[in-house]
Structures are given as structure tokens and as C-alpha cells.
Design a protein around this motif. Sequence first.
Motif, PDB file in Angstrom:
ATOM      1  N   THR A 318       0.923  -1.284   0.065  1.00  0.00           N
ATOM      2  CA  THR A 318       0.129   0.041   0.039  1.00  0.00           C
ATOM      3  C   THR A 318       0.891   1.182  -0.031  1.00  0.00           C
ATOM      4  O   THR A 318       1.812   1.267   0.797  1.00  0.00           O
ATOM      5  CB  THR A 318      -1.065   0.067   1.296  1.00  0.00           C
ATOM      6  OG1 THR A 318      -1.666  -1.069   1.210  1.00  0.00           O
ATOM      7  CG2 THR A 318      -1.802   1.181   1.242  1.00  0.00           C
ATOM      8  N   ALA A 448      -4.669   6.992   6.589  1.00  0.00           N
ATOM      9  CA  ALA A 448      -5.470   6.149   5.595  1.00  0.00           C
ATOM     10  C   ALA A 448      -4.858   4.837   4.760  1.00  0.00           C
ATOM     11  O   ALA A 448      -5.403   4.055   4.199  1.00  0.00           O
ATOM     12  CB  ALA A 448      -5.878   7.437   4.446  1.00  0.00           C
ATOM     13  N   LEU A 451      -5.084   2.111   7.210  1.00  0.00           N
ATOM     14  CA  LEU A 451      -6.320   1.463   7.039  1.00  0.00           C
ATOM     15  C   LEU A 451      -6.662   0.653   5.653  1.00  0.00           C
ATOM     16  O   LEU A 451      -7.023  -0.296   5.689  1.00  0.00           O
ATOM     17  CB  LEU A 451      -7.475   2.427   7.460  1.00  0.00           C
ATOM     18  CG  LEU A 451      -7.316   2.983   8.804  1.00  0.00           C
ATOM     19  CD1 LEU A 451      -8.186   3.959   9.039  1.00  0.00           C
ATOM     20  CD2 LEU A 451      -7.108   1.752   9.836  1.00  0.00           C
ATOM     21  N   LEU A 452      -6.086   1.148   4.716  1.00  0.00           N
ATOM     22  CA  LEU A 452      -6.185   0.740   3.416  1.00  0.00           C
ATOM     23  C   LEU A 452      -5.375  -0.610   3.176  1.00  0.00           C
ATOM     24  O   LEU A 452      -5.867  -1.770   2.804  1.00  0.00           O
ATOM     25  CB  LEU A 452      -5.764   1.615   2.419  1.00  0.00           C
ATOM     26  CG  LEU A 452      -5.930   1.259   0.736  1.00  0.00           C
ATOM     27  CD1 LEU A 452      -7.546   0.558   0.518  1.00  0.00           C
ATOM     28  CD2 LEU A 452      -5.522   2.176  -0.073  1.00  0.00           C
ATOM     29  N   ARG A 454      -4.893  -2.677   5.477  1.00  0.00           N
ATOM     30  CA  ARG A 454      -5.703  -3.698   6.162  1.00  0.00           C
ATOM     31  C   ARG A 454      -7.210  -4.019   5.581  1.00  0.00           C
ATOM     32  O   ARG A 454      -7.865  -4.913   6.005  1.00  0.00           O
ATOM     33  CB  ARG A 454      -5.884  -3.426   7.472  1.00  0.00           C
ATOM     34  CG  ARG A 454      -4.617  -3.578   8.443  1.00  0.00           C
ATOM     35  CD  ARG A 454      -4.616  -2.710   9.691  1.00  0.00           C
ATOM     36  NE  ARG A 454      -5.495  -2.796  10.355  1.00  0.00           N
ATOM     37  CZ  ARG A 454      -6.061  -1.789  11.292  1.00  0.00           C
ATOM     38  NH1 ARG A 454      -5.165  -0.874  11.712  1.00  0.00           N
ATOM     39  NH2 ARG A 454      -7.246  -2.104  12.201  1.00  0.00           N
ATOM     40  N   MET A 455      -7.609  -3.240   4.742  1.00  0.00           N
ATOM     41  CA  MET A 455      -8.768  -3.399   3.983  1.00  0.00           C
ATOM     42  C   MET A 455      -8.860  -3.340   2.502  1.00  0.00           C
ATOM     43  O   MET A 455      -9.339  -2.618   1.572  1.00  0.00           O
ATOM     44  CB  MET A 455      -9.686  -2.248   4.245  1.00  0.00           C
ATOM     45  CG  MET A 455      -9.976  -1.939   5.880  1.00  0.00           C
ATOM     46  SD  MET A 455     -10.807  -0.431   5.980  1.00  0.00           S
ATOM     47  CE  MET A 455     -10.943  -0.534   7.941  1.00  0.00           C
ATOM     48  N   ALA A 462     -11.955   2.286   4.128  1.00  0.00           N
ATOM     49  CA  ALA A 462     -10.703   3.024   4.824  1.00  0.00           C
ATOM     50  C   ALA A 462     -10.643   4.565   5.086  1.00  0.00           C
ATOM     51  O   ALA A 462     -10.251   5.048   6.072  1.00  0.00           O
ATOM     52  CB  ALA A 462      -9.449   2.542   4.026  1.00  0.00           C
ATOM     53  N   HIS A 465     -13.141   5.614   7.921  1.00  0.00           N
ATOM     54  CA  HIS A 465     -12.458   5.241   9.091  1.00  0.00           C
ATOM     55  C   HIS A 465     -11.204   6.267   9.401  1.00  0.00           C
ATOM     56  O   HIS A 465     -11.362   6.647  10.515  1.00  0.00           O
ATOM     57  CB  HIS A 465     -12.050   3.778   9.359  1.00  0.00           C
ATOM     58  CG  HIS A 465     -13.100   3.047   9.362  1.00  0.00           C
ATOM     59  ND1 HIS A 465     -13.068   1.525   9.621  1.00  0.00           N
ATOM     60  CD2 HIS A 465     -14.302   2.988   9.137  1.00  0.00           C
ATOM     61  CE1 HIS A 465     -14.185   1.002   9.525  1.00  0.00           C
ATOM     62  NE2 HIS A 465     -15.274   1.908   9.161  1.00  0.00           N
TER      63      HIS A 465
END
Length: 495
Positions: A318, A448, A451-452, A454-455, A462, A465
Amino acid sequence: MLRIPTAQPHALYGTAATRAIEAAAAAALPPHTLMQRAGQATARLALALAPHARCIWIACGGGNNGGDGLEAAALLHRAGHPVAVTWLGRPDALPPDARRSWQRARDAGVPFIDTPPALDPQDLCVDALLGIGLGPSSRAPDPRLLQWLEHLRTNAAPTLCVDLPSGLIADTGQWAPGFAPTRPPASQSHTLSLLTLKPGLFTAHGRDAAGTVWLDDLGVPAPHAPTAWLAGAPHGAARAHASHKGSFGDVAVVGGEGLHARGMGMTGAALLAASAALHGGAGRVMAALLDCGATAAFAQQLEIMLRRVDALDLARLTVVCGCGGGAAVTAVLPQVLREARRLVLDADALNAIAADGALQRLLQARGPATMLTPHPLEAARLLGTDTATVQADRLAAAQALAGRFGCTVLLKGSGSVIAAPGHTPLVNPTGNALLATGGTGDVLAGLAGALLARMPGDAFTAAAHACWLHGAAADAWPPARALTASRLAQALRPG
């Protein structure tokens, strides 16, 4: 009646959807029912806000919003509370429901006055002048209305706005021409939104204008699809005990141009993004600086691994690209756009894309695992317009960007907007003016990215959140202490 916002999501309805809901309810109920309910809700909240008021001044317009205020005035006066009404209407020009409420107020003996009264802090003003009956192209307001609005905003008593602060546009949170305040309000503001919550209460100027927002749906369900959602708090699952660092994704920050000909360097932006990714819960964080000699800044953040850009396995990562990238980011963007598995584009990466059609085509070819995090000026460059146009309708601008590039867009600002193709847009309710300092946008981009990572494939969630957690960290910060971007990064909690 519900106080907003909470940690729960809430549906938002624009003017057209609200009017459709109102028309359907009015057709199904006996005449005057909705206005009576609106007056009852206004009177209840007025008494809750100012139980010891020696004067409740209700400023009423000549339409249905004024009718809501007149209904509340009749109820309060009959119950023995001290009410005074200023009114802009004419009986022969009133809509039918508003005329009935005017007659009820007259029959109840409500005092009608010509000049707003002097008020003390324990008193209350009620703004029932316009509601949603005003758009960006409305005609010039009555001079008396503007005088009363100035008195509402500058006297010592708190103000309760019925449905909307008068002059605020329900769909956008912008002030209609001629209605913008010239100074901050002198006392606390409350807004009782009737039937639905409106997007404009939570973005652009809306949060400052509305103050504390309340909702009374008047007992009417809202069957229409919402215009947008007010985002709720993330509900992250607990981390499994048998996790390892590979369970939470690898983030690489590409940026941080070093000193150039003008004596400017931006390595700190990349460090802030990387620190935010680390504190935001990424399993591993790498920093690929665009000036490989500018590594000293990372000496105190030992967990961040330094890499050359050409050494990154972009297809497995990412990538957060653009924080402090300067002009140097243009050289690496084609590879990043083609190869990065998941991508957050910020700052100078966005400016470079806005100026280069070939980069725009590469972005459009990427698909949904991509997030743009522009502030209004960067969004304007990408859309080929100006900042004023973006800010005039922030939801529309975010949706236009998402549609143009086929990815998730997080348009920063008061009431940040998250949009993506196939999704109803979100308006973020967290955050405050402590975030108005350099580097906080880099922190948001790094979070961001974490979180991206992990998603996979869910850039929209993402972004939502990350925006909520970023703002919540500022909301939890002691107001008397300065909030710097580095402190903000350290205060983040994994979603």
C-alpha cells in the motif's frame, strides 16, 4: 428528539428529498399536523435550553418556517412562559398552515412586537425566519430580516434555529448571498432540524453556523434514499492474539523531496505520513525519500524502514505518495500509478496529476483500490475549476472527482466528504480547528494508508475510518494545548 452528532451514522437528506418526504406526510395526515408537531418540538427544546428565561424572543418569517415559530409561541404563551414575537408576514400572503398557526398565536394573546427585545444570557432567541426556504439564487432579503439576524447573532442569549440557521443553504452548508455573518456569534447556537437532517448542517460553514444539532423527525419515516450519510465511528475487530506484523499490511510512503534550488525541503511531510501509518496500526512502514540523502530526520523514528523507490515491490504494497513530494514526485508517479497494489495520493502527487493528462489516464485505469485526499485547492486543480466552485458544493465536487477518476475521494475541510462510485457519500462529523496547522493532512494520508493496507479493495471504508479517527484524535486533544501534526500522529489509535 435526538441530539446530533453521536458515534452512530445518520441519514442526511437534501432539500428536494426533504420536500418530497414532507409532501407525502402532509398528504397522509390531517391538515396542519406537521406544523403543530414542529411547534411542539420547538417549544419543548426551547424550554429545555432556557428553563429560566425571562424572555423568549421568536423571530418569525412570512412562510412555513415562521409558522413553526408562531405555533411554538402559542404553546409557550398558553403555558405561561414569557414570549415576544417579531413577525415579517402578512395574513393574506401566508400559506394555509402558517395562517392557522398565526391565528392560534393571535387567539392565545401572544405579544407581537416591532423591535427585538434586549436579552440576557438566561434568555433565548428562536430563529424561525427562513428554514429551508432559501437557495443560492434567492432574491435580496428584507432589510428587517437582516437586522433581526444581526440581533440574533450579537445579543447575549443563546439562539435556537428552527430547521436551519436562516441564510444557510441546506444542501451545501454555504451562506446565501447577503447572509454571511460578519463576526463570530456572541453566544451559543443550537439547531433543531425538522423531519430530516440536512447535509449543509455538517459541512462548509454549517458546523459553525448550526452549533449543537438536534433532530425531531415529527413522527414521519423517511422512505427515500438519503442524499448522504453522516459517518459513524469505526467498529474495528479486536486483533487476534496469533497475529504477526504481516497480518496488518505493509505501507510505503513515497515523498519527502529534499532541499532544492529555492532552499526548500519537505522531508518532514513524509516522516509525518510514515509516523501516522505506524501509529495507525500498519504492520510495517517504509519510507522511500525522493532525496536519499535526507535521512537524518528519521533517526528518532527507528521503526520506519528506509528504502529506495526503485527497491520497493510496489505490487505488494500500500503506497502513500505525494507527501512533501515537490516537483520530484513527477518522475516516479508513472511507475507508482501502474504498479502499486493499493494507493493513497496526496498533496504534490495530486498537483502533478492535475497538470499532466498522461498521469490522469494512468489514474483512471487503476480501479477502486485508490484514494485521493485533496484539500479544496487540489480538488479544484483536478477538476479544472477554482476553489470557490469546489467549496460552493462540496458533496458535488467530491462526487465529480470520484466519477472522473473511478476511485475514492476524501475531500478535506470542515465536514470532510468521502465519495466513491457506487456509494452514497459520507460527511465526517469529527475534527475541529486544532487541525488547521501544517502537516495534519500528511498525518491523515498516512493513517489512510495504514487502514487501506488492512482493507484490501475497500478504499471507501478505509477513507471513512481514517477521517473519523483523525478528527476524533483532535476532538480528544485538550483545547488549551497546541496540537502539532507530530503529536497528532502519536495520538492516533488503530481503527
